[in-house]
Structure formats: C-alpha cells, structure tokens
Design a protein around this motif. Sequence first.
Motif, short mmCIF file in Angstrom:
data_model
loop_
_atom_site.label_atom_id
_atom_site.label_comp_id
_atom_site.label_asym_id
_atom_site.label_seq_id
_atom_site.Cartn_x
_atom_site.Cartn_y
_atom_site.Cartn_z
N GLU A 60 -53.35 -18.10 20.90
CA GLU A 60 -53.15 -16.84 21.63
C GLU A 60 -52.08 -15.98 20.95
OE1 GLU A 60 -53.03 -19.92 23.14
OE2 GLU A 60 -55.02 -19.83 24.07
N ALA A 61 -51.01 -16.62 20.51
CA ALA A 61 -49.95 -15.88 19.82
C ALA A 61 -50.46 -15.31 18.51
CB ALA A 61 -48.75 -16.78 19.58
N LYS A 62 -51.22 -16.12 17.76
CA LYS A 62 -51.76 -15.63 16.49
C LYS A 62 -52.72 -14.47 16.72
CE LYS A 62 -52.14 -20.11 15.25
NZ LYS A 62 -52.57 -21.31 14.58
N ALA A 63 -53.46 -14.52 17.80
CA ALA A 63 -54.38 -13.43 18.11
C ALA A 63 -53.64 -12.14 18.47
CB ALA A 63 -55.31 -13.84 19.26
N GLN A 64 -52.44 -12.28 19.01
CA GLN A 64 -51.64 -11.10 19.35
C GLN A 64 -51.07 -10.42 18.12
OE1 GLN A 64 -48.95 -12.86 22.44
NE2 GLN A 64 -49.38 -10.90 23.45
N ILE A 65 -50.89 -11.17 17.06
CA ILE A 65 -50.29 -10.62 15.84
C ILE A 65 -51.37 -10.66 14.75
CG2 ILE A 65 -48.26 -10.61 14.35
CD1 ILE A 65 -46.98 -12.64 16.26
N ARG A 66 -52.31 -9.78 14.85
CA ARG A 66 -53.47 -9.78 13.95
C ARG A 66 -53.13 -9.30 12.53
NH1 ARG A 66 -58.05 -10.45 17.11
NH2 ARG A 66 -57.77 -9.89 19.30
N THR A 67 -51.99 -8.68 12.36
CA THR A 67 -51.61 -8.17 11.04
C THR A 67 -51.11 -9.25 10.10
OG1 THR A 67 -49.40 -7.65 11.87
CG2 THR A 67 -51.03 -5.87 11.92
N ILE A 68 -50.91 -10.44 10.61
CA ILE A 68 -50.40 -11.54 9.79
C ILE A 68 -51.57 -12.46 9.41
CG2 ILE A 68 -48.91 -13.58 9.77
CD1 ILE A 68 -46.94 -11.98 11.47
N PRO A 69 -51.72 -12.77 8.13
CA PRO A 69 -52.83 -13.61 7.66
C PRO A 69 -52.54 -15.10 7.87
CG PRO A 69 -51.51 -12.92 5.79
CD PRO A 69 -50.91 -12.26 7.01
N TRP A 70 -52.69 -15.55 9.09
CA TRP A 70 -52.33 -16.93 9.45
C TRP A 70 -53.07 -17.97 8.62
CZ3 TRP A 70 -47.98 -16.82 11.80
CH2 TRP A 70 -47.68 -15.79 12.69
N GLN A 71 -54.36 -17.75 8.36
CA GLN A 71 -55.14 -18.72 7.57
C GLN A 71 -54.59 -18.86 6.15
OE1 GLN A 71 -56.91 -20.51 9.99
NE2 GLN A 71 -58.39 -20.66 8.35
N GLN A 72 -54.22 -17.73 5.54
CA GLN A 72 -53.69 -17.77 4.18
C GLN A 72 -52.33 -18.47 4.15
OE1 GLN A 72 -55.19 -15.21 5.58
NE2 GLN A 72 -56.35 -14.02 4.10
N ILE A 73 -51.55 -18.28 5.19
CA ILE A 73 -50.24 -18.94 5.26
C ILE A 73 -50.42 -20.45 5.30
CG2 ILE A 73 -48.24 -19.33 6.78
CD1 ILE A 73 -48.44 -16.30 7.51
N TYR A 74 -51.36 -20.92 6.12
CA TYR A 74 -51.59 -22.36 6.16
C TYR A 74 -52.26 -22.85 4.88
CZ TYR A 74 -52.41 -26.98 8.00
OH TYR A 74 -52.40 -28.34 8.18
N GLY A 75 -53.10 -22.00 4.29
CA GLY A 75 -53.73 -22.36 3.02
C GLY A 75 -52.70 -22.57 1.93
N MET A 76 -51.66 -21.73 1.91
CA MET A 76 -50.58 -21.90 0.94
C MET A 76 -49.89 -23.24 1.17
SD MET A 76 -48.51 -20.91 -1.53
CE MET A 76 -48.45 -19.15 -1.80
N ARG A 77 -49.64 -23.56 2.41
CA ARG A 77 -49.01 -24.84 2.76
C ARG A 77 -49.86 -26.00 2.23
NH1 ARG A 77 -50.69 -29.47 5.19
NH2 ARG A 77 -49.02 -30.58 6.18
N ASN A 78 -51.17 -25.93 2.43
CA ASN A 78 -52.06 -27.00 1.97
C ASN A 78 -52.01 -27.15 0.45
OD1 ASN A 78 -52.90 -27.81 4.47
ND2 ASN A 78 -54.81 -26.63 4.43
N ARG A 79 -52.02 -26.04 -0.25
CA ARG A 79 -51.98 -26.09 -1.72
C ARG A 79 -50.69 -26.76 -2.20
NH1 ARG A 79 -55.60 -24.04 -4.75
NH2 ARG A 79 -57.13 -22.59 -3.98
N ILE A 80 -49.59 -26.43 -1.55
CA ILE A 80 -48.31 -27.01 -1.95
C ILE A 80 -48.27 -28.50 -1.62
CG2 ILE A 80 -45.84 -27.03 -1.47
CD1 ILE A 80 -46.12 -23.95 -1.00
N VAL A 81 -48.62 -28.85 -0.39
CA VAL A 81 -48.50 -30.23 0.07
C VAL A 81 -49.46 -31.16 -0.66
CG1 VAL A 81 -48.84 -31.75 2.06
CG2 VAL A 81 -47.58 -29.62 2.32
N HIS A 82 -50.70 -30.71 -0.80
CA HIS A 82 -51.72 -31.58 -1.38
C HIS A 82 -51.89 -31.39 -2.88
CE1 HIS A 82 -52.68 -32.91 2.62
NE2 HIS A 82 -52.86 -31.66 3.00
N GLY A 83 -51.27 -30.36 -3.42
CA GLY A 83 -51.31 -30.14 -4.85
C GLY A 83 -52.70 -29.91 -5.40
N TYR A 84 -53.56 -29.25 -4.62
CA TYR A 84 -54.90 -28.96 -5.10
C TYR A 84 -54.82 -28.24 -6.44
CZ TYR A 84 -56.18 -29.65 -0.17
OH TYR A 84 -56.35 -30.13 1.09
N SER A 85 -55.33 -28.86 -7.48
CA SER A 85 -55.36 -28.27 -8.82
C SER A 85 -53.98 -27.80 -9.29
CB SER A 85 -56.34 -27.10 -8.86
OG SER A 85 -57.62 -27.52 -8.45
#
Length: 115
Positions: A60-85
């Motif tokens: 609900e909070a993420k839906a209220q702040i639509r200007t922030i790219p929440w998926q990309q933020i978590y995607g960056m976290r995944n790349r760092i943590v899991h070291g994809y490529s």
Amino acid sequence: MNSKDMAVLKKILHHIESIIRYCSDCRSLESFSSDTMRLEATVFNLMQIGELAKVSLSDEAKAQIRTIPWQQIYGMRNRIVHGYSGVNMQIVWDTVSEDIPSLRKELELFMESNT
C-alpha cells in the motif's frame, strides 16, 4: 500511511543519507571505486535500502509513492547480494551519483506532505 511504513521510509532515508555522505567528495567512478571501504559501505547501504523496500514496506505504501521504482531498487539489491554476473561498478556509480539524490528528494517530499 501507517506508522510502520513511515518508520521504514525513515530508515531508507537514513541509508540514503549515509551513501550521500560517504560519496560527497567523489566526482567519478574511479574516485568512488578507489576506496574499498567507501565502496563496501555504499554497497551495504544499497542492499539495506533494497531489503527494506521489498520486505518491510507495505504494498500500500509503495502504491502511494508511484514515482519511486521499487522493483528496480530491489533488483539492485538482488544483483549485489547474489552477484548475478558480477556487480557492474558503473551501474553502482550511476545509482549513487544520479538515482540516490533523486530518491532522497522524492522521499523527503512525500514524508513532508504526509506528516
């Protein structure tokens, strides 16, 4: 917005401010990546932001702040943590130098208008 979500946004803002402080004297990827301690501290804070955005902040909070790219933020976290490529330092630097200041501004505006 509920108080739990506001607390999470404050934590995210704290991590953003840490990144900005750590990188305040960096003007290029070379100066950023030449200091291992700064690099690791910055990457740690990026991971924390991604984790808070995915796990702790409500949909609900993420839906209220639509200007922030929440998926990309978590995607960056995944790349760092899991070291994809491997982690592309140019992408990290672009995030730090371009996206983090914008994210800070968006969160501050939202929080000011919702307090």
